[in-house]
Design a protein around this motif. Structure first.
Motif, PDB file in Angstrom:
ATOM      1  N   ARG A  59      94.631 128.338  45.989  1.00  0.00           N
ATOM      2  CA  ARG A  59      94.751 126.618  45.764  1.00  0.00           C
ATOM      3  C   ARG A  59      95.397 126.063  46.298  1.00  0.00           C
ATOM      4  O   ARG A  59      95.625 125.062  46.946  1.00  0.00           O
ATOM      5  CB  ARG A  59      94.046 126.050  44.239  1.00  0.00           C
ATOM      6  N   VAL A  60      96.930 126.664  46.731  1.00  0.00           N
ATOM      7  CA  VAL A  60      98.213 126.050  47.159  1.00  0.00           C
ATOM      8  C   VAL A  60      97.979 126.414  48.923  1.00  0.00           C
ATOM      9  O   VAL A  60      97.949 125.983  49.708  1.00  0.00           O
ATOM     10  CB  VAL A  60      99.189 125.873  46.727  1.00  0.00           C
ATOM     11  N   THR A  61      97.782 128.524  48.878  1.00  0.00           N
ATOM     12  CA  THR A  61      98.616 128.301  50.361  1.00  0.00           C
ATOM     13  C   THR A  61      97.331 127.270  50.812  1.00  0.00           C
ATOM     14  O   THR A  61      97.603 127.308  52.419  1.00  0.00           O
ATOM     15  CB  THR A  61      98.085 130.087  50.158  1.00  0.00           C
ATOM     16  N   PRO A  62      96.375 127.640  51.078  1.00  0.00           N
ATOM     17  CA  PRO A  62      94.965 127.276  52.208  1.00  0.00           C
ATOM     18  C   PRO A  62      95.627 125.858  52.713  1.00  0.00           C
ATOM     19  O   PRO A  62      95.312 124.707  53.517  1.00  0.00           O
ATOM     20  CB  PRO A  62      93.705 126.785  51.089  1.00  0.00           C
ATOM     21  N   LEU A  63      96.340 124.474  51.553  1.00  0.00           N
ATOM     22  CA  LEU A  63      96.762 123.500  51.282  1.00  0.00           C
ATOM     23  C   LEU A  63      98.245 123.234  52.528  1.00  0.00           C
ATOM     24  O   LEU A  63      98.560 122.514  52.795  1.00  0.00           O
ATOM     25  CB  LEU A  63      96.649 122.381  50.417  1.00  0.00           C
ATOM     26  N   LEU A  64      98.403 124.219  52.934  1.00  0.00           N
ATOM     27  CA  LEU A  64     100.387 124.343  52.920  1.00  0.00           C
ATOM     28  C   LEU A  64     100.031 123.807  54.188  1.00  0.00           C
ATOM     29  O   LEU A  64     101.575 122.708  54.331  1.00  0.00           O
ATOM     30  CB  LEU A  64     101.014 125.645  53.128  1.00  0.00           C
ATOM     31  N   LYS A  65      99.021 124.093  55.239  1.00  0.00           N
ATOM     32  CA  LYS A  65      98.898 123.395  56.638  1.00  0.00           C
ATOM     33  C   LYS A  65      99.251 121.650  56.742  1.00  0.00           C
ATOM     34  O   LYS A  65      99.366 121.146  57.012  1.00  0.00           O
ATOM     35  CB  LYS A  65      98.630 123.818  57.815  1.00  0.00           C
TER      36      LYS A  65
END
Length: 1010
Positions: free
Chosen positions: A191-197
Motif C-alpha cells: 500500500r505504501v511502496t506503490p504510492l511513494l512516487k
C-alpha cells in the motif's frame, strides 16, 4: 542503500566543559541529556542563560553536520519566531567546530536552550497534541523552500528503510511479534511502496518524540534535536510524531487525530498522504521494535534504546487490528475533511435521485406503515430478548409491537445506540474498554422469505455465510456506479443461506432485480427476521471485516464512511424522526382553535408534513399516492414552480397598484391558451374570489340578479356563491334555494330518464333546460348561467355532447351571459384540450380558474370578454390587494411553461385512457361498479347496490376510499349520495403510478365489496 549509524560519543562532563569554554567562551553547569547517536548537555550559565551543547561523531559525512547547521540557519531566516534552537557562533564566528578526540574526530555545536519540560514528563492534553501538530506543520512549511546535499542520506530511522526491518526479524523470538512485523511490512510493500512516487518529499525533523518536544505552561514550547533530520516523504513527519505520542494511549487513533489536525491547519495534507499515515506509523514501529530486538541481541546496555519497546509492541498490536479506512477517516475528519473523498457527493446524488430508484421491496417500503423499534433499552422486551438471544421471546415481543402499532415494517434506524450487541467481537479496537454499539446500517424487519431488490444496477462483489450467533448469516456485497466516478457499495445482511449461495461474484444485477430473501432465526444469526442494509463509500476486499456497528466517539466518521442508507431504500427522514404535535394533539387543538365545521378527510385523519411530486408524506414517513388534491396540478412542490416563487419572492412582492412586468408576462401567456374573444383578465387569489367576481360582472353587465345553475353544483364559499350552490344550500345547515337561483337538472348520461345515444340524451337535457329558461317568471330573466364544465361534487358528471352548446344558446337568447367554472377541470386536465369547454365547441363569456393554475399558490383568474369588462368598469374601483402580485404571477407562468415543456396534456390523455381501461376491467370484476367515466386525469367510479336498478350505494364508496388510504392511495367521494369515487391525480402521473392506483383500487374493492 548505505545505512549510516556511527558510535555515540562518550566525553566526560569535565571534557565537555573544557570544550565549551575553549570553543565558545562559555562556562556553566552541565547536565547530561539522553540521546541515541550524539552526546548532548544542557548548559546553565551564572547569568541565567541556557544552551544545549552537542558533540557529534565527525565520522559521519561532514555534509550531514553542515546540513543540520544550514537547516537551523534557514529556519532562523525563514520563520524567526519558530520555537526551535538557534545556533550560537564559536569564538571564531563559525557555526560549529571540529575537534580531535581519543578515538577520532568530532564536531561540537552550541544552540540556544528552549525552556520547558519534555513531553515525556507531561500529560498529553488535547491542546498539547494539537500544538505538536501545529509546530511540525509550521516547521515543514518553512522547510519546503530548503534543500541541502546532506539531507539526502539514508539511515535506520528514515521511513523508507522500513523494508530492511525484515533483515532484523531473526532477532525477534516471539512468533506472534514476528507476524505483527511481517503483516506491517506486507502492508507497507502493498500500500505504501506503490504510492511513494506520489508523495511530497522534503526535509523533515523526523524525530518528534516525547523527549524532543518541549512543553511549558500546558502548551508546546519547542522542538529540539535535529540530528535525525532527513529528506523524506513529508507525511513521515506526522507518522513519527504520532508513533511516539500514541504509545500507552487508550485511544491511540484519537491521539494521532489531534496531532494531524494541528499539522493540517498549518500545512495542508494531500489525499494520498492521509491514506498512508497509519501504514507509516506501523512502519516506524517495525523499525523501532526490530532495532530494539537486534540491539538487545547484541547486549546493548543503553536504556534509552529500549524505553519504548513494550509500548511499541502493544501499539503495533493495536494498530494491526484497526481498519485503515476507518483510521484514515478519523484523521481526515479531524482536519475538517470528508472521512473519504467523495462521500458528500454520494449522499447528495442519492438524495437527489431517491424518487427515481427501483423499490427495495414490494410494496415499496416508503408506502408501507412503519414503526421505529427501540433496541437501545433493556426496558423494551424486544431489546432485552434480542440481547439474550431469546428467539421465542424476541418473536413474541415483535408480534406484540405489530398488534399495538399496526405496522407492516419495523425499522431499526442508522445511528441508534444499542445494548443488544453482547458478543465478544463487539469490543472496540479503537479505544480500550469501549464497545461498539452504534448501528451503522438500516434494519428493516419483515417476515422471513421477504424478497429484496436492488434499487440501482449493481455488480456482486462478494458473498459469504457467517453462521455464528449475533452475526450476519447470509451476507452479500454489491457495487454500484450510477454515473462515472460515483462508486459506492451496499452490504445486505441477515439473509437466508440460499440467497448468498445463488449470487455469483461478478454477476450483474439490473435495477429492480432480486438480490436476496430474508433469513429466519436459524440462518440470520439468531435475530428477528430483518435485513441489515448498509451503505459503504470505501472499497473492501473482504466483506467480513466491514463493521456493522461502531463506537459512539466516531459518529461523524460513520456518517461519511457508512452513510444513512435511507435514500437508497427510498425512505424519508420522517420515517425515523417525528416533529411537531402528534395527530391526536392536533385534532384536539383544532377543536380548541378552529371552527367545528372545518372538515377533515378520512375516518382517521392524516398529518401530512411534505409533498413530492405525486406523493404526500405523513408524519411517520409513509408516502401516499395523491389522486385527490387537484390543486397541486403539476404535483407537489414542482421544482420549476418552487424556483420561480423563490426567485420572485427574493426580488419583489407587492400589490397591483404598482407596475410590474410579471402580471403582463403571465396574462400574455395565458391569453395564448384561450379563445381570442376572452382577452381581458382579472387576477385574484382563489377560485371563490374568481367566481364571486364573475357573478358581479354578469349582474353588472345584464342589470339582472337571477342565476341559472346545475343541480348539486358547488362554486365557492362566499355567501354569494353559497346562494348559487345547491351542494351547500340543500344540505344540512343550508337555508334552501334562494328565489333568484334556478336549478337545471344534472345532465348525467348514466342516470338519464331516457334510453338513447349520448347525443340523444344531451338533446333531451338541453330541451328540458330550454323549457325551464323560457318559462322563468317575469322579472327573473337570468343574468348568467354558471356551470363547471365537468360537474365535480355532483359526481364527476361528463356533460353529454351538444348539451352545453344548446344551453349556452338558450341563455344568450334570454339575454344572459355564460360562465364556465374551470377551477377543477381546466388547464389541460382533460388532456385533449387546455380547457374542458373546448371539447364542447363553445366559447364562454367568462371563464374562471382557481389555485391549480398556480400549483397551489394563491392565484386565480377571471378571463372575460372585453365588452363585459368595460361594462363592469362603471366608476366603482376594483381592487384586490394581492390578486396578481408578482410572486403569484411568477408561479402561474411557471405552471404554463411546465405544461408545455413536459408535454403534460398528452401525458394526461395517455395516462387517463390507460386508467379508464384499467378501471373498466375492474367493472367486469365487481358488479357494484355501476359506471366508469372520465377524460384525461379527471375520473369517476359510481358504486351502486344493484347494477340493474342503479340504486345508490354511498357507504361502500366511502369505505373503499378509506381502505385505499390505508393501502397508500388518496382518493375522495362525491355526488348527491356520496357514492362516486373521484380521482384527480397530478398531471405528472406516470404509468407506474397508474398501475399502482389500479392495483390499490382492486384490492380495496376486494376488501370492501367481496
Amino acid at each position: 542503500m548505505t545505512i549510516v549509524n556511527n558510535p555515540r560519543p562518550a566525553f566526560s562532563s569535565a571534557e565537555a566543559r573544557e570544550l565549551l569554554r575553549a570553543h565558545f567562551g562559555i562556562e556553566g553547569g552541565l547536565t547530561s541529556l539522553p540521546s541515541e547517536r550524539d552526546q548532548n548537555f544542557r548548559i546553565e550559565t551564572a547569568d541565567g542563560q541556557g544552551f544545549t551543547f552537542k558533540i557529534m561523531n565527525a565520522a559521519e559525512p561532514l555534509s550531514a553536520i553542515e546540513f543540520q547547521t544550514a537547516l537551523l540557519r534557514h529556519l532562523e531566516g525563514c520563520d524567526p519566531d519558530l520555537a526551535v534552537p538557534r545556533i550560537v557562533h564559536t569564538i571564531g564566528g563559525q557555526d560549529y567546530a571540529l575537534i580531535d578526540g581519543a578515538d577520532g574526530r568530532y564536531a561540537v555545536r552550541l544552540v540556544t536552550y528552549l525552556a520547558g519540560h519534555p513531553l515525556a514528563e507531561q500529560t498529553k492534553t488535547p491542546e498539547i497534541l494539537h500544538g505538536i501538530g501545529r509546530l511540525l506543520g509550521r516547521l515543514d512549511r518553512a522547510l519546503a523552500s530548503f534543500g541541502h546535499p546532506g539531507a539526502h542520506r539514508s539511515f535506520d530511522w528514515e521511513i523508507r528503510t522500513a523494508p530492511f526491518s525484515r533483515e532484523r526479524l531473526h532477532a525477534v523470538a516471539d512468533p506472534e511479534q514476528c507476524r505483527l512485523v511481517e503483516n506491517a511490512l506486507d502492508i507497507y510493500d502493498s500500500r505504501v511502496t506503490p504510492l511513494l512516487k506520489h508523495l511530497r518529499c522534503g526535509v523533515i525533523h523526523n524525530d518528534a518524540n516525547d523527549w524532543n518536544v518541549l512543553v511549558a505552561d500546558g502548551r508546546v514550547n519547542g522542538l529540539i534535536d535535529f540530528g535525525d533530520a532527513v529528506h523524506s516523504p513529508i507525511v513521515a513527519e506526522l507518522a513519527v510524531a504520532c508513533t511516539y505520542a500514541m504509545l500507552d494511549e487508550a485511544s491511540p487513533i484519537e491521539t494521532a487525530a489531534r496531532i494531524v489536525a494541528g499539522y493540517h491547519a498549518e500545512y495542508p495534507l494531500q489525499d494520498t498522504e492521509f491514506s498512508v499515515i497509519l501504514h507509516l506509523i506501523m512502519a516506524r514501529l517495525t523499525i523501532s521494535v526490530t532495532m530494539s530486538a537486534a540491539r538487545r541481541l547484541g547486549a546493548a546496555e543503553d536504556p534509552y534504546l529500549f524505553v519504548s519497546e513494550k509500548p511499541a509492541w502493544d501499539l503495533l498490536r493495536k494498530l494491526s487490528a484497526i481498519d485503515h479506512r476507518i483510521a484514515t477517516g478519523i484523521l481526515r475528519q479531524a482536519c475538517g475533511l470528508e472521512a473519504t473523498p467523495g462521500a458528500r457527493r454520494i449522499r447528495e446524488w442519492l438524495s437527489a435521485n431517491r424518487r427515481n430508484l427501483a423499490p427495495l421491496m414490494r410494496p415499496h417500503p416508503a408506502r408501507q406503515a412503519k414503526h421505529v423499534l427501540n433496541l437501545g433499552s433493556l426496558d423494551e422486551p424486544l431489546a432485552a430478548a434480542s440481547a439474550a438471544q431469546d428467539n421465542d421471546g424476541a418473536e413474541r415481543a415483535y408480534a406484540e409491537l405489530v398488534r399495538e402499532h399496526g405496522f407492516t415494517l419495523g425499522l431499526g434506524p442508522w445511528g441508534e445506540r444499542r445494548i443488544i450487541y453482547t458478543a465478544p467481537f463487539f469490543e472496540s479496537v479503537l479505544a480500550e474498554g469501549k464497545r461498539r454499539n452504534v448501528h451503522l446500517g438500516l434494519d428493516i424487519f419483515a417476515p422471513a422469505g421477504t424478497e429484496m431488490f436492488t434499487p440501482l444496477a449493481a455488480t456482486v462483489v462478494a458473498t459469504t455465510i457467517n453462521p455464528d450467533p449475533q452475526d450476519y448469516g447470509g451476507l452479500i456485497l454489491l457495487e454500484h456506479e450510477p454515473e462515472p466516478g460515483l462508486r459506492f457499495w451496499t452490504l445486505w445482511g441477515h439473509l437466508d443461506h440460499a440467497s448468498a449461495r445463488e449470487r455469483r461474484i461478478g454477476e450483474r444485477l439490473e435495477a429492480g432485480a432480486l438480490v436476496a430473501r430474508l433469513g429466519d432465526y436459524a440462518e440470520n444469526g439468531g435475530w428477528v427476521p430483518h435485513i441489515h442494509l448498509q451503505l459503504i463509500t470505501v472499497p473492501y476486499e473482504d466483506l467480513s471485516i466491514i463493521p456493522g456497528v461502531g463506537e459512539e466517539a466516531f459518529v461523524p466518521v460513520w456518517e461519511d464512511l457508512y452513510p444513512r442508507p435511507y435514500d437508497f431504500a427510498g425512505l424519508t427522514s420522517e420515517a425515523f424522526e417525528r416533529n411537531g404535535r402528534t395527530r391526536e394533539e392536533l385534532i384536539e387543538k383544532r377543536r380548541e382553535r378552529l371552527g367545528r365545521n372545518v372538515s377533515m378527510s378520512y375516518r382517521t385523519p392524516l398529518k401530512m408534513v411534505r409533498g413530492e411530486g405525486v406523493w404526500l408524506i405523513d408524519d411517520a414517513g409513509r408516502t401516499y399516492l395523491d389522486c385527490y388534491n387537484n390543486v397541486a396540478h403539476l404535483g407537489h412542490c414542482h421544482p420549476n414552480v418552487v424556483q420561480a416563487i423563490a426567485r420572485q419572492a427574493a426580488l419583489l412582492n407587492t400589490n397591483t397598484r404598482y407596475l410590474h412586468d410579471t402580471i403582463i408576462d403571465y396574462t400574455d401567456r395565458l391569453a395564448q391558451s384561450l379563445p381570442k374573444e376572452l382577452d381581458t383578465f382579472f387576477i385574484v387569489c382563489t377560485g371563490s374570489e374568481a367566481n364571486d367576481l364573475a357573478l358581479r360582472m354578469a349582474r353588472t353587465f345584464t342589470g339582472r340578479n337571477d342565476m341559472l345553475v346545475l343541480d348539486w353544483a358547488y362554486h365557492g364559499h362566499t355567501q354569494a356563491l353559497i346562494d348559487i350552490s345547491p351542494y351547500k344550500y340543500k344540505r344540512k345547515g343550508g337555508r334552501g334555494r334562494p328565489s333568484f337561483t334556478h336549478e337545471l337538472p344534472i345532465p348525467e348520461v348514466y342516470r338519464a330518464p331516457i334510453v338513447g345515444t349520448p347525443e340523444e340524451i344531451g338533446h333531451y337535457y338541453a330541451e328540458e333546460a330550454g323549457r325551464l329558461i323560457s318559462g322563468l317568471p317575469s322579472g327573473h330573466a337570468p343574468a348568467a348561467f354558471i356551470a363547471e364544465t365537468i360537474p365535480s361534487v355532483a359526481g364527476q358528471v361528463f356533460l353529454p355532447p351538444g348539451y352545453l352548446k344548446s344551453v349556452y344558446a338558450s341563455v344568450r337568447a334570454a339575454g344572459g351571459v355564460v360562465i364556465a367554472d374551470e377551477v377543477q377541470v381546466g388547464l389541460g386536465r382533460v388532456g385533449d384540450s387546455m380547457w374542458a369547454f373546448e371539447e364542447h365547441g363553445v366559447v364562454p363569456d367568462i371563464v374562471t380558474m382557481g389555485k391549480p393554475i398556480g400549483n397551489g399558490h394563491p392565484l386565480a383568474v377571471v378571463a372575460v370578454r372585453r365588452e363585459i369588462a368595460e361594462a363592469f368598469a362603471n366608476g366603482m374601483e376594483y381592487f384586490n390587494t394581492f390578486g396578481g402580485n408578482p410572486v403569484s404571477c411568477a408561479a402561474g407562468l411557471a405552471v404554463l411553461e411546465t405544461l408545455e415543456q413536459e408535454n403534460l396534456l398528452a401525458n394526461a390523455s395517455e395516462q387517463g385512457a390507460y386508467l379508464l381501461d384499467g378501471i373498466k376491467r375492474l367493472q367486469e370484476k365487481y358488479p357494484a361498479i355501476g359506471d366508469v367515466r372520465g377524460r384525461g386525469l379527471f375520473l369517476g367510479i359510481e358504486i351502486v347496490r344493484d347494477r340493474a336498478t342503479k340504486e345508490h350505494a354511498g357507504d361502500p364508496a366511502s369505505r373503499i376510499s378509506n381502505r385505499a388510504k390505508e393501502l397508500g392511495v388518496l382518493m375522495g367521494t362525491d355526488g348527491p349520495h356520496d357514492n362516486v369515487i373521484k380521482l384527480r391525480p397530478p398531471m405528472i402521473l406516470k404509468r407506474e403510478h397508474a398501475d399502482l392506483l389500479i392495483q390499490i383500487l382492486d384490492r380495496s374493492m376486494a376488501d370492501v365489496l367481496q
